[in-house]
Design a protein around this motif. Structure first.
Motif: not given
Length: 222
Positions: A68-70, A183-184, A193-196, A59-62
């Protein structure tokens, strides 16, 4: 990972996850996997992976493939203990080496044909990549290339810019995360820039590189 304690990258990953862990799961995650429950937080992800590893990681890899980078960050956190263990046993390569290789394995994981033993596949593929990079012979005067050119991120990013698949800003962002092992949040500090924003650039860049995979392989190999 240093021989005297946690690497700075690992400390940063753990600190970032501590901040993220109380956040509720995004609604698309709840829809993507029936093992996620209303009220779950990001901090519950490692437990969910232990309970139902293949379904949860699939599910996460999909979700990651959909941009979805998170979701990829959650996979990383679930795999951190294994990466620490492998790096601790490796006298030649560091935790950062394993983290960078794991990122690439997540980005290129073949969801259609490897839907079982996903955690084991990610760990083994990461180990193979790190071992091949550390031990491959590099005779003087010769340029070494991995068996699969896409196993080495630096020339892939350079080729991506050269071919117009990604721009220089995206390449720098991807390099700051995937090659430097940041990390982001840490990458955002470096890039201003922001992590997002970092996660968004990485998601967009990875999708573009994946779509041009064959073209990039030819360019890097050739």
């Amino acid at each position: 990972m240093t021989r005297n304690g946690l690497s700075r990258t690992l400390q940063m990953l753990n600190a970032e996850w501590a901040e993220l862990s109380t956040s509720p799961l995004p609604t698309p995650w709840l829809l993507a996997h029936d093992g996620f429950e209303e009220g779950d937080t990001l901090g519950d992800i490692p437990r969910r992976v232990r309970e139902r590893p293949d379904a949860t990681l699939l599910a996460l890899l999909t979700l990651h493939r959909g941009g979805d980078a998170l979701a990829a960050r959650a996979v990383i956190q679930a795999m951190v203990p294994k990466m620490v263990l492998m790096a601790g046993r490796d006298p030649e390569s560091s935790f950062d080496d394993y983290l960078g290789a794991l990122w690439l394995r997540i980005v290129t994981y073949p969801l259609e044909r490897r839907r079982r033993a996903i955690a084991a596949n990610l760990a083994l593929d990461t180990l193979k990549s790190v071992t091949a990079t550390a031990r491959a012979p590099r005779p003087a005067g010769l340029v070494w290339e991995p068996v699969d050119p896409l196993d080495d991120a630096a020339p892939v990013l350079a080729a991506g810019v050269r071919l117009g698949v990604i721009d220089a800003r995206t390449s720098r962002t991807l390099a700051t995360v995937y090659l430097a092992g940041r990390t982001s949040a840490a990458a955002g500090q470096v890039l201003g820039v922001s992590a997002d924003a970092v996660r968004w650039r990485c998601s967009k860049g990875v999708r573009a590189l994946r779509a041009a995979r064959d073209e990039l392989r030819e360019a890097v190999a050739g």
